[in-house]
Design a protein around this motif. Structure first.
Motif, PDB file in Angstrom:
ATOM      1  N   ALA A 500      48.026 -10.192 -29.730  1.00  0.00           N
ATOM      2  CA  ALA A 500      48.163 -10.878 -28.266  1.00  0.00           C
ATOM      3  C   ALA A 500      47.422 -11.887 -27.945  1.00  0.00           C
ATOM      4  O   ALA A 500      48.051 -12.755 -27.472  1.00  0.00           O
ATOM      5  N   ARG A 501      46.005 -12.146 -28.308  1.00  0.00           N
ATOM      6  CA  ARG A 501      45.472 -13.215 -28.149  1.00  0.00           C
ATOM      7  C   ARG A 501      45.999 -14.519 -28.986  1.00  0.00           C
ATOM      8  O   ARG A 501      46.096 -15.785 -28.489  1.00  0.00           O
ATOM      9  N   ILE A 502      46.478 -14.399 -30.057  1.00  0.00           N
ATOM     10  CA  ILE A 502      46.923 -15.530 -30.787  1.00  0.00           C
ATOM     11  C   ILE A 502      48.175 -16.020 -30.496  1.00  0.00           C
ATOM     12  O   ILE A 502      48.806 -17.025 -30.493  1.00  0.00           O
ATOM     13  N   THR A 503      48.885 -14.948 -30.225  1.00  0.00           N
ATOM     14  CA  THR A 503      50.442 -15.303 -29.653  1.00  0.00           C
ATOM     15  C   THR A 503      50.261 -16.024 -28.195  1.00  0.00           C
ATOM     16  O   THR A 503      51.005 -17.003 -28.069  1.00  0.00           O
ATOM     17  N   LYS A 504      49.522 -15.735 -27.309  1.00  0.00           N
ATOM     18  CA  LYS A 504      49.171 -16.291 -26.133  1.00  0.00           C
ATOM     19  C   LYS A 504      48.729 -17.805 -26.397  1.00  0.00           C
ATOM     20  O   LYS A 504      49.047 -18.876 -25.592  1.00  0.00           O
ATOM     21  N   MET A 505      47.812 -18.066 -27.537  1.00  0.00           N
ATOM     22  CA  MET A 505      47.179 -19.421 -27.754  1.00  0.00           C
ATOM     23  C   MET A 505      48.527 -20.292 -28.221  1.00  0.00           C
ATOM     24  O   MET A 505      48.405 -21.362 -28.124  1.00  0.00           O
ATOM     25  N   LEU A 506      49.370 -19.518 -29.273  1.00  0.00           N
ATOM     26  CA  LEU A 506      50.369 -20.567 -29.869  1.00  0.00           C
ATOM     27  C   LEU A 506      51.443 -20.629 -29.096  1.00  0.00           C
ATOM     28  O   LEU A 506      52.373 -21.672 -29.127  1.00  0.00           O
ATOM     29  N   SER A 507      51.718 -19.863 -27.859  1.00  0.00           N
ATOM     30  CA  SER A 507      53.016 -19.915 -27.134  1.00  0.00           C
ATOM     31  C   SER A 507      52.680 -20.887 -25.831  1.00  0.00           C
ATOM     32  O   SER A 507      53.609 -20.852 -24.996  1.00  0.00           O
ATOM     33  N   GLY A 508      51.321 -21.002 -25.406  1.00  0.00           N
ATOM     34  CA  GLY A 508      51.111 -21.657 -24.156  1.00  0.00           C
ATOM     35  C   GLY A 508      51.205 -23.144 -24.258  1.00  0.00           C
ATOM     36  O   GLY A 508      51.891 -23.851 -25.316  1.00  0.00           O
ATOM     37  N   GLU A 510      49.150 -25.342 -24.095  1.00  0.00           N
ATOM     38  CA  GLU A 510      48.065 -26.083 -24.956  1.00  0.00           C
ATOM     39  C   GLU A 510      47.475 -25.044 -25.823  1.00  0.00           C
ATOM     40  O   GLU A 510      47.268 -23.901 -25.393  1.00  0.00           O
ATOM     41  N   MET A 511      47.012 -25.258 -26.860  1.00  0.00           N
ATOM     42  CA  MET A 511      46.165 -24.292 -27.794  1.00  0.00           C
ATOM     43  C   MET A 511      44.717 -24.337 -27.385  1.00  0.00           C
ATOM     44  O   MET A 511      44.092 -25.590 -27.600  1.00  0.00           O
ATOM     45  N   VAL A 512      44.242 -23.443 -26.897  1.00  0.00           N
ATOM     46  CA  VAL A 512      42.938 -23.301 -26.321  1.00  0.00           C
ATOM     47  C   VAL A 512      41.997 -22.421 -26.981  1.00  0.00           C
ATOM     48  O   VAL A 512      42.431 -21.298 -26.836  1.00  0.00           O
ATOM     49  N   GLY A 513      40.844 -22.649 -27.661  1.00  0.00           N
ATOM     50  CA  GLY A 513      40.110 -21.677 -28.320  1.00  0.00           C
ATOM     51  C   GLY A 513      38.929 -22.238 -28.997  1.00  0.00           C
ATOM     52  O   GLY A 513      38.507 -23.442 -28.850  1.00  0.00           O
ATOM     53  N   ASP A 514      38.213 -21.481 -29.730  1.00  0.00           N
ATOM     54  CA  ASP A 514      37.079 -21.807 -30.591  1.00  0.00           C
ATOM     55  C   ASP A 514      37.277 -21.403 -31.875  1.00  0.00           C
ATOM     56  O   ASP A 514      38.403 -21.275 -32.429  1.00  0.00           O
ATOM     57  N   ASP A 515      36.134 -21.675 -32.704  1.00  0.00           N
ATOM     58  CA  ASP A 515      36.404 -21.069 -34.172  1.00  0.00           C
ATOM     59  C   ASP A 515      36.921 -19.843 -34.462  1.00  0.00           C
ATOM     60  O   ASP A 515      37.987 -19.800 -35.530  1.00  0.00           O
ATOM     61  N   GLU A 516      36.886 -19.166 -33.587  1.00  0.00           N
ATOM     62  CA  GLU A 516      37.182 -17.606 -33.900  1.00  0.00           C
ATOM     63  C   GLU A 516      38.879 -17.405 -33.970  1.00  0.00           C
ATOM     64  O   GLU A 516      39.393 -17.060 -34.856  1.00  0.00           O
ATOM     65  N   GLN A 517      39.223 -18.094 -33.061  1.00  0.00           N
ATOM     66  CA  GLN A 517      40.779 -18.220 -32.918  1.00  0.00           C
ATOM     67  C   GLN A 517      41.521 -19.126 -33.888  1.00  0.00           C
ATOM     68  O   GLN A 517      42.321 -18.839 -34.347  1.00  0.00           O
ATOM     69  N   TYR A 518      40.844 -20.391 -33.980  1.00  0.00           N
ATOM     70  CA  TYR A 518      41.404 -21.359 -34.836  1.00  0.00           C
ATOM     71  C   TYR A 518      41.434 -20.801 -36.478  1.00  0.00           C
ATOM     72  O   TYR A 518      42.240 -21.178 -37.099  1.00  0.00           O
TER      73      TYR A 518
END
Length: 826
Positions: A500-508, A510-518
């Protein structure tokens, strides 16, 4: 006939020590030295197969080749003195214990060669436990007596059996069986690394064939010399031509065998999957209950950003401290899979963990401060790990060599210290650009969001080379992504890396996150494209940090990072950093127009809604119970496997002894209950002679029963009267009129048992045990049966020849009669 019988008792009463030596067959002394040299080379080729398990440390060669020399010596002594099975086992055990401290336990013995209590204890326990120890340690396994016993004992036993079969039997083919068994044992107890398969296979095949040809020629000459009875060779030229032809044919066979072996070995060893016992026996630690290291990423950033976790000494500039490499994703977390590229195994030799990695070497020391977890912070790729726990106890450390991840299930505590010999791998840019992706086993990913594949295909597009595909993913995330740790004053960024977190990041927007998500996003995209990738979590300083490259570096929670490693063929795992720069922050939200408030109006109550359908209960407790049952079944199966492997040497030693006892029991039963009464009486007398043979007495096979009884008087004086009485009653029953009654047969066998007990009671305990397991009587009877069959075949051949002669003479007479009648009519 009378002269033969008078001479026979003197021969029958010959002492066992007068048995001819196996080396007294007329061959010259250098023939036996040549046998020993060839057998030592073939056994040595087999011992070299243990090399990968010991990291090619020369100590295993000393143990293995020393055992070969000792084993051939014991086999030679046994062949010379005609020692029995029990004596050979006793002699072998004494030699094993006396010389084992110097060869297999140099670290536990005094001054490296004098036996000590620790070395002797290790040699004794090693007979049973060393096989399991060798399989359950991560290679290289070290040089302690607990593991060196395996090549030492295996080579020692194989050498004794090889020498015994080579010098006691005329047929030399049997001697290659122990060599082949040692060769296979070295493979099974080794690793998946294929060590010199072409060279070792060619040497084994060519050496065995050459030795077979040599022994066959020696046997042929001995047989020819016995038949010719010292007759001079008339045609020396023909003899020389025949010899040269045989030498040429033998050389041709050896060359063909070597060529076939060299051609077949690459095809047989090209597969990357090699099944060895280590992969089946090693019980990996249960990591399923351990949380993923990546779940603690945001905790380091928020709560421990100023906490001193580690003090690292002599860390190279831009060096990275690794916690774990994660290659398994289930839609919730990226975690360490214990059964992926290589299972975790106990560290065998802490001084030698990884070999064959090209790069720059240095020594790094670590002092633990605020860090607390089971994952040991290491530097890729550690060549050694000397760990000292603050508790003073030696911790049980585990290593996954393929991922470079070390584990301390007891937990890394404050005050622990350890040093590592680090080999930083060097990557050649030109070689990397022309390399394809490596072939490594990775677990199947589950519950990956569909948007990951769609985005990956868009980014890669028409890129065709492997390196450019990875660089396209890395640069796209760096360029389009925005950085935020979700700290106070930053743009909101949720932690975690679930689907769910990766889907929200790629579908928004802007891609927002830190090392963990990228790092998670890039690894999932790479795996979707068939690229072998994994997520690595650890610590490193910023390139602009003034402490980067200092002699002593304090690692804080704010230095935590996650990156991606991709495997390239011929290069290994190469790191990539998909996380954008920290100054690449999200755009501020667009201002919204202020809205005028409207008066509130009372709304009617909402209509009643139907109750929602709830999903069925997933019953996690039942699943957990099934998982525990399966886990217990797996542990029970592993224990049975370890016990089975540990019982191999016992079975090998006990199986011949059990077989001999079974054959003797079956023989006695057949003699006692099979055939006519006279046959059973004769069987009782044969039982007495068989026991005398096993006890070491020389019993002639051509004398009468009374002569045989007389020949046993000197060997068993206490049973003189009973054996003489048995011989007389056997002659009376067999040569007398009619058949003895069943009662007489039963009485005779009772007397046989009384005589047998008297014979065994007149010797010592060890001699009785030796006789119980001695195969001498069985071999003597087999020799007699073989002689009878040979005589029967000779008689049948003579009868066939006589019949043919009679037929030919009759045919000639008939022809002469017809010719006479024809002349008379004419």
């Amino acid at each position: 006939m009378s002269a033969r019988r008078k001479a026979h008792p003197a021969v029958a009463t010959r002492s066992p020590s007068a048995s001819p030596s196996a080396f007294a067959g007329g061959r010259r002394w250098w023939h036996f030295l040549l046998d020993g040299a060839v057998l030592a080379i073939l056994l040595g080729v087999a011992v070299v197969g243990f090399g990968p398990a010991f990291g090619h440390n020369p100590h295993y060669l000393v143990a293995g080749f020393g055992a070969i020399v000792l084993g051939l010596g014991v086999g030679a002594l046994g062949a010379h003195w005609r020692l029995g099975l029990i004596t050979m086992i006793g002699l072998g055990f004494v030699v094993y214990m006396v010389f084992g401290s110097a060869l297999a336990a140099p670290g536990e013995s005094i001054l490296g060669f004098i036996p000590s209590l620790g070395s002797l204890r290790g040699l004794l326990l090693g007979i049973m436990l060393s096989w399991k120890q060798l399989l359950t340690l991560a290679p290289p396994v070290g040089t302690s007596v607990e593991v060196l016993v395996v090549p030492y004992l295996a080579a020692f036993v194989a050498a004794i059996l090889t020498a015994t079969l080579a010098w006691r039997l005329r047929n030399s083919y049997w001697a290659m069986i122990p060599v082949a068994v040692l060769f296979i044992t070295a493979i099974l107890f080794g690793t998946t690394e294929v060590f010199l398969p072409v060279l070792r296979g060619s040497l084994l095949a060519a050496g065995a064939i050459a030795w077979f040809a040599y022994r066959h020629e020696v046997l042929r000459r001995e047989t020819a010399g016995a038949i010719s009875a010292n007759q001079q060779i008339q045609d020396k030229a023909a003899t020389l031509t025949s010899l040269l032809r045989r030498i040429g044919m033998g050389a041709g066979v050896i060359l063909v065998a070597g060529a076939v072996t060299m051609a077949a070995a690459p095809a047989l060893t090209v597969s990357a999957d090699r099944d060895v016992l280590r992969d089946t026996v090693i019980p990996p630690p249960d990591l399923h209950n351990l949380p993923s290291p990546l779940t603690k990423f945001r905790d380091y950033v928020k709560n421990e950003k100023d906490t001193a976790l580690l003090t690292v000494k002599d860390l190279p500039k831009n060096g990275r401290v690794r916690l774990a490499a994660m290659d398994n994703y289930d839609g919730v977390v990226f975690n360490v899979d214990p059964n992926s590229s290589a299972s975790f195994a106990p560290i065998g030799d802490p001084k030698s963990l990884n070999n064959g990695i090209a790069g720059t070497g240095t020594s790094v020391g670590v002092v633990v401060d605020g860090y607390s977890d089971v994952w040991i912070p290491t530097v890729s790729a550690a060549q050694s790990l000397s760990y000292e726990s603050i508790s003073g106890q030696s911790p049980n450390l585990y290593l996954n060599k393929a991922s470079g991840t070390a584990l301390n299930l007891a937990g890394v505590a404050k005050g622990d210290e350890y040093t590592m010999d680090v080999q930083l791998p060097s990557v050649d840019a030109n070689k990397l650009a022309g390399s394809g992706f490596g072939s490594v086993p990775l677990p199947k990913l589950e519950n990956v969001p569909p948007v990951v594949g769609t985005k990956a295909n868009e980014i890669v597009g028409e890129v065709d080379t492997p390196l450019k595909k990875v660089q396209a993913l890395e640069s796209a995330l760096q360029r389009e992504g925005k950085f935020s740790n979700g700290l106070e004053g930053q743009t909101t960024s949720n932690s975690g890396h679930s689907a769910a977190r990766i889907t929200k990041m790629l579908s928004g927007k802007e891609m927002v996150g830190d090392d963990e998500q990228y790092a998670t996003t890039m690894a999932l995209m790479a795996r979707h494209l068939g690229i072998p990738a994994r997520v690595v979590m650890g610590f490193y300083l910023d390139e602009k940090d003034p402490n980067n490259g200092a002699g002593s570096v304090v690692v804080k929670g704010s230095d935590v990072h996650a990156w991606v490693e991709v495997n390239f063929a011929g290069v290994g795992w190469v790191p990539f950093n998909p996380t954008p720069d920290k100054d690449h922050i999200p755009n501020p939200p667009e201002p919204q127009n202020a809205s005028k408030p409207k008066p509130q109006v009372l709304q009617p109550p909402p209509p009643p809604q139907e109750p929602a359908d709830l999903p069925p209960d997933s019953a996690p407790d039942a699943l957990d119970t099934d998982g525990k049952k399966n886990n217990q079944a797996g542990i029970f199966g592993t224990i049975l496997m370890i016990l089975g492997v540990a019982a191999i040497p016992i079975i090998i030693i006990a199986l011949p002894l059990v077989l001999i006892v079974v054959l003797k029991t079956r023989r006695r039963k057949k003699r006692h209950s099979t055939g006519l009464p006279t046959d059973r009486v004769g069987g009782g007398w044969s039982e007495v002679l068989s026991l005398a043979t096993d006890l070491g007495a020389e019993v002639g096979g051509n004398g009468t029963r009374r002569e045989s009884a007389a020949s046993l008087n000197s060997a068993f004086p206490a049973s003189q009267a009973s054996t003489a009485l048995l011989a007389e009653r056997a002659d009376a029953a067999i040569f007398g009129p009619g058949q003895p009654s069943e009662e007489e047969v039963a009485t005779y066998w009772q007397n046989v048992d009384h005589s047998v007990n008297g014979m065994t009671g007149s010797v010592g305990f060890w001699k009785r045990q030796r006789a119980k397991f001695s195969p001498r009587s069985l071999l003597a009877e087999a020799k007699v049966r073989a002689g009878k069959k040979a005589r029967q075949r000779g008689l049948r051949s003579s009868e066939a020849a006589n019949s043919s002669g009679v037929a030919n003479s009759q045919g000639g007479a008939e022809k002469r009669s017809k010719l006479a009648r024809f002349l008379k009519k004419s």
